[in-house]
Design a protein around this motif. Structure first.
Motif, PDB file in Angstrom:
ATOM      1  N   UNK A 193      -1.792 -99.888 -19.115  1.00 31.68           N
ATOM      2  CA  UNK A 193      -0.491-100.173 -19.703  1.00 31.68           C
ATOM      3  C   UNK A 193       0.696 -99.892 -18.805  1.00 31.68           C
ATOM      4  N   UNK A 194       0.443 -99.612 -17.525  1.00 32.68           N
ATOM      5  CA  UNK A 194       1.527 -99.313 -16.602  1.00 32.68           C
ATOM      6  C   UNK A 194       2.491-100.476 -16.414  1.00 32.68           C
ATOM      7  N   UNK A 195       3.795-100.181 -16.416  1.00 28.06           N
ATOM      8  CA  UNK A 195       4.826-101.204 -16.244  1.00 28.06           C
ATOM      9  C   UNK A 195       5.770-100.904 -15.091  1.00 28.06           C
ATOM     10  N   UNK A 196       6.162 -99.635 -14.974  1.00 26.94           N
ATOM     11  CA  UNK A 196       7.165 -99.244 -13.993  1.00 26.94           C
ATOM     12  C   UNK A 196       6.511 -98.383 -12.918  1.00 26.94           C
ATOM     13  N   UNK A 197       6.690 -98.795 -11.658  1.00 26.15           N
ATOM     14  CA  UNK A 197       5.997 -98.140 -10.557  1.00 26.15           C
ATOM     15  C   UNK A 197       6.982 -97.755  -9.457  1.00 26.15           C
ATOM     16  N   UNK A 198       6.935 -96.487  -9.070  1.00 29.60           N
ATOM     17  CA  UNK A 198       7.752 -95.994  -7.965  1.00 29.60           C
ATOM     18  C   UNK A 198       6.827 -95.564  -6.835  1.00 29.60           C
ATOM     19  N   UNK A 253       9.348 -94.298 -27.484  1.00 28.78           N
ATOM     20  CA  UNK A 253       8.709 -93.578 -28.590  1.00 28.78           C
ATOM     21  C   UNK A 253       7.283 -94.046 -28.811  1.00 28.78           C
ATOM     22  N   UNK A 254       7.083 -95.366 -28.809  1.00 32.43           N
ATOM     23  CA  UNK A 254       5.747 -95.929 -29.026  1.00 32.43           C
ATOM     24  C   UNK A 254       4.763 -95.470 -27.960  1.00 32.43           C
ATOM     25  N   UNK A 255       5.184 -95.519 -26.691  1.00 36.30           N
ATOM     26  CA  UNK A 255       4.272 -95.142 -25.602  1.00 36.30           C
ATOM     27  C   UNK A 255       4.018 -93.642 -25.572  1.00 36.30           C
ATOM     28  N   UNK A 256       5.013 -92.850 -26.007  1.00 35.17           N
ATOM     29  CA  UNK A 256       4.807 -91.409 -26.122  1.00 35.17           C
ATOM     30  C   UNK A 256       3.746 -91.106 -27.172  1.00 35.17           C
ATOM     31  N   UNK A 257       3.873 -91.763 -28.308  1.00 32.37           N
ATOM     32  CA  UNK A 257       2.946 -91.512 -29.419  1.00 32.37           C
ATOM     33  C   UNK A 257       1.525 -91.959 -29.094  1.00 32.37           C
ATOM     34  N   UNK A 258       1.397 -93.033 -28.313  1.00 33.39           N
ATOM     35  CA  UNK A 258       0.066 -93.589 -28.040  1.00 33.39           C
ATOM     36  C   UNK A 258      -0.475 -93.211 -26.665  1.00 33.39           C
ATOM     37  N   UNK A 259       0.265 -92.382 -25.953  1.00 34.54           N
ATOM     38  CA  UNK A 259      -0.157 -91.936 -24.612  1.00 34.54           C
ATOM     39  C   UNK A 259      -0.436 -93.110 -23.670  1.00 34.54           C
ATOM     40  N   UNK A 260       0.518 -94.020 -23.598  1.00 33.72           N
ATOM     41  CA  UNK A 260       0.405 -95.176 -22.701  1.00 33.72           C
ATOM     42  C   UNK A 260       1.228 -94.885 -21.444  1.00 33.72           C
ATOM     43  N   UNK A 261       0.607 -94.809 -20.279  1.00 32.54           N
ATOM     44  CA  UNK A 261       1.315 -94.423 -19.047  1.00 32.54           C
ATOM     45  C   UNK A 261       2.149 -95.567 -18.467  1.00 32.54           C
ATOM     46  N   UNK A 262       3.297 -95.844 -19.071  1.00 23.67           N
ATOM     47  CA  UNK A 262       4.101 -96.980 -18.617  1.00 23.67           C
ATOM     48  C   UNK A 262       4.822 -96.710 -17.302  1.00 23.67           C
ATOM     49  N   UNK A 263       5.119 -95.430 -17.033  1.00 24.88           N
ATOM     50  CA  UNK A 263       5.875 -95.083 -15.825  1.00 24.88           C
ATOM     51  C   UNK A 263       5.005 -94.273 -14.871  1.00 24.88           C
ATOM     52  N   UNK A 264       4.861 -94.778 -13.662  1.00 29.53           N
ATOM     53  CA  UNK A 264       3.962 -94.162 -12.679  1.00 29.53           C
ATOM     54  C   UNK A 264       4.707 -93.918 -11.368  1.00 29.53           C
ATOM     55  N   UNK A 265       4.524 -92.742 -10.818  1.00 28.23           N
ATOM     56  CA  UNK A 265       5.052 -92.433  -9.490  1.00 28.23           C
ATOM     57  C   UNK A 265       3.878 -92.230  -8.551  1.00 28.23           C
ATOM     58  N   UNK A 270       2.325 -86.692 -18.840  1.00 27.26           N
ATOM     59  CA  UNK A 270       0.995 -86.729 -19.430  1.00 27.26           C
ATOM     60  C   UNK A 270       0.907 -87.525 -20.710  1.00 27.26           C
ATOM     61  N   UNK A 271       2.020 -88.134 -21.100  1.00 25.33           N
ATOM     62  CA  UNK A 271       2.033 -88.966 -22.303  1.00 25.33           C
ATOM     63  C   UNK A 271       2.327 -90.417 -21.913  1.00 25.33           C
ATOM     64  N   UNK A 272       3.575 -90.676 -21.506  1.00 23.61           N
ATOM     65  CA  UNK A 272       3.858 -92.024 -21.005  1.00 23.61           C
ATOM     66  C   UNK A 272       4.289 -92.013 -19.546  1.00 23.61           C
ATOM     67  N   UNK A 273       4.044 -90.902 -18.899  1.00 25.34           N
ATOM     68  CA  UNK A 273       4.360 -90.725 -17.477  1.00 25.34           C
ATOM     69  C   UNK A 273       3.162 -90.106 -16.773  1.00 25.34           C
TER      70      UNK A 273
END
Length: 357
Positions: A68-73, A11-23, A248-251
């Motif tokens: 802010x990326x954390x998870x990378x595929x 929820x936090x990353x969605x609201x702040x547009x932090x791209x934690x999950x990256x492919x 486009x928000x946290x992805x």
């Protein structure tokens, strides 16, 4: 990480547009020619195109980590075709990414498996479609099941996590039990996906493979009972935020030539990280600014739907198949109906249990 903490982070990353999950698509080259693949390159309708070099990927990963990326595929095509895969993984690990690789396993050697393990990769996810004959008929390569299983076993032996991923479709329906037994026997995780999508070039030749009716219902029930399922019965006590999805928000996703997308399933190019800074595109993209204002209010064709609470519609799928990000799409509608039935049954069972207690 507990489910509660994960939900708060989401929820936090969605609201702040932090791209934690990256492919990251390292390449669109692939040794297989799978009948259902969404990439036109693997189906011979497009050339793989230019790929970023090692230094360019390292630079992009630096930028994504700062954002802010954390998870990378790492995916493809087949990422094992990149001779610099282990080097890129080592760099990503130095940036504290959790790294997973989506692969066929073809081309893996003991030396490379050891390098990838030392590089800090946490797990591989490999597609299996059923028994050897069924698998090979879908991939278009004789012996591909044997090669993928050998790779999965090698990864497991090396100490890497292995997960079997299985898209369920007309040509492999009925293989689920066999695959579950295989996963249990080998010590692999397993997940199923009941949706076959249109290709990125909007080619629909794979859609006849898509499950419908009773076959889809059976597949959805199987998927909804899985502990890591993306399908779940909504909790009315915890209303979801008004976001259509995390794209486009946290992805976000990066193509092999540096193309930035909000998600691989939403193939709208936002810019190119080979020439532009990630922060500039992520903050200033006109398309992203409009997209981030969108919400459930924009699903005009869904407002009167009785099973909307159970829907996990993909805007990318709607765009490819209906030409409109906000239009209902057939798989989502059918799956929502099935999930509503499952939800009602679960509520009746819980009520009956409560009465007995």
């Amino acid at each position: 990480m507990s489910q509660q903490i994960a939900a708060k982070l989401n929820t936090l990353t969605l609201e702040r547009n932090i791209p934690v999950s990256i492919t990251a698509e390292l390449t669109r080259r692939c040794p297989l020619n799978c009948r259902h693949c969404y990439l036109p390159e693997t189906r011979g309708r497009a050339k793989p195109g230019t790929e970023l070099n090692t230094a360019q990927w390292k630079n992009i990963l630096d930028q994504l980590a700062r954002a802010g990326g954390l998870y990378l595929v790492f995916t493809g095509g087949e990422p094992l075709l990149r001779t610099d895969l282990a080097e890129i993984c080592r760099h990503a690990k130095k940036l504290n990414f959790d790294i997973r690789i989506f692969s066929t396993g073809l081309g893996l050697t003991e030396e490379l498996a050891s390098e990838i393990k030392k590089a800090g990769v946490s797990a591989f996810e490999i597609s299996f479609y059923g028994r050897p004959a069924a698998h090979d008929s879908i991939t278009g390569l004789k012996g591909s099941f044997k090669a993928s299983l050998a790779a999965a076993r090698l990864l497991k032996k090396t100490g890497l996590g292995v997960k079997i991923k299985t898209p369920l479709m007309e040509v492999n329906v009925g293989q689920e039990t066999w695959l579950q037994k295989l996963a249990k026997q080998e010590g692999f995780e397993i997940s199923f996906d009941p949706v076959i999508t249109s290709a990125n070039d909007r080619d629909n030749s794979a859609l006849p493979l898509r499950l419908t009716g009773p076959k889809l219902a059976k597949a959805v029930k199987l998927l909804s009972s899985s502990p890591d399922s993306r399908l779940s019965i909504p909790d009315s006590r915890s209303p979801a935020p008004d976001f259509l999805c995390g794209a486009g928000r946290n992805v976000c996703a990066v193509g092999p030539g540096g193309e930035l997308y909000s998600c691989l399933q939403l193939p709208i190019k936002l810019g190119n990280l080979g020439r532009q800074k990630f922060s500039a595109i992520w903050k200033n993209s006109i398309w992203l600014k409009k997209w981030r204002k969108a919400g459930l209010k924009d699903l005009k064709g869904c407002k009167s739907c009785k099973v909307m609470a159970f829907c996990s519609s993909c805007p990318g799928l709607s765009l490819l198949e209906e030409g409109n990000l906000f239009a209902p799409n057939k798989p989502a509608c059918e799956i929502a109906g099935i999930m509503a039935v499952i939800g009602r049954k679960q509520k009746r069972m819980l009520f009956a249990l409560g009465q007995k207690l």
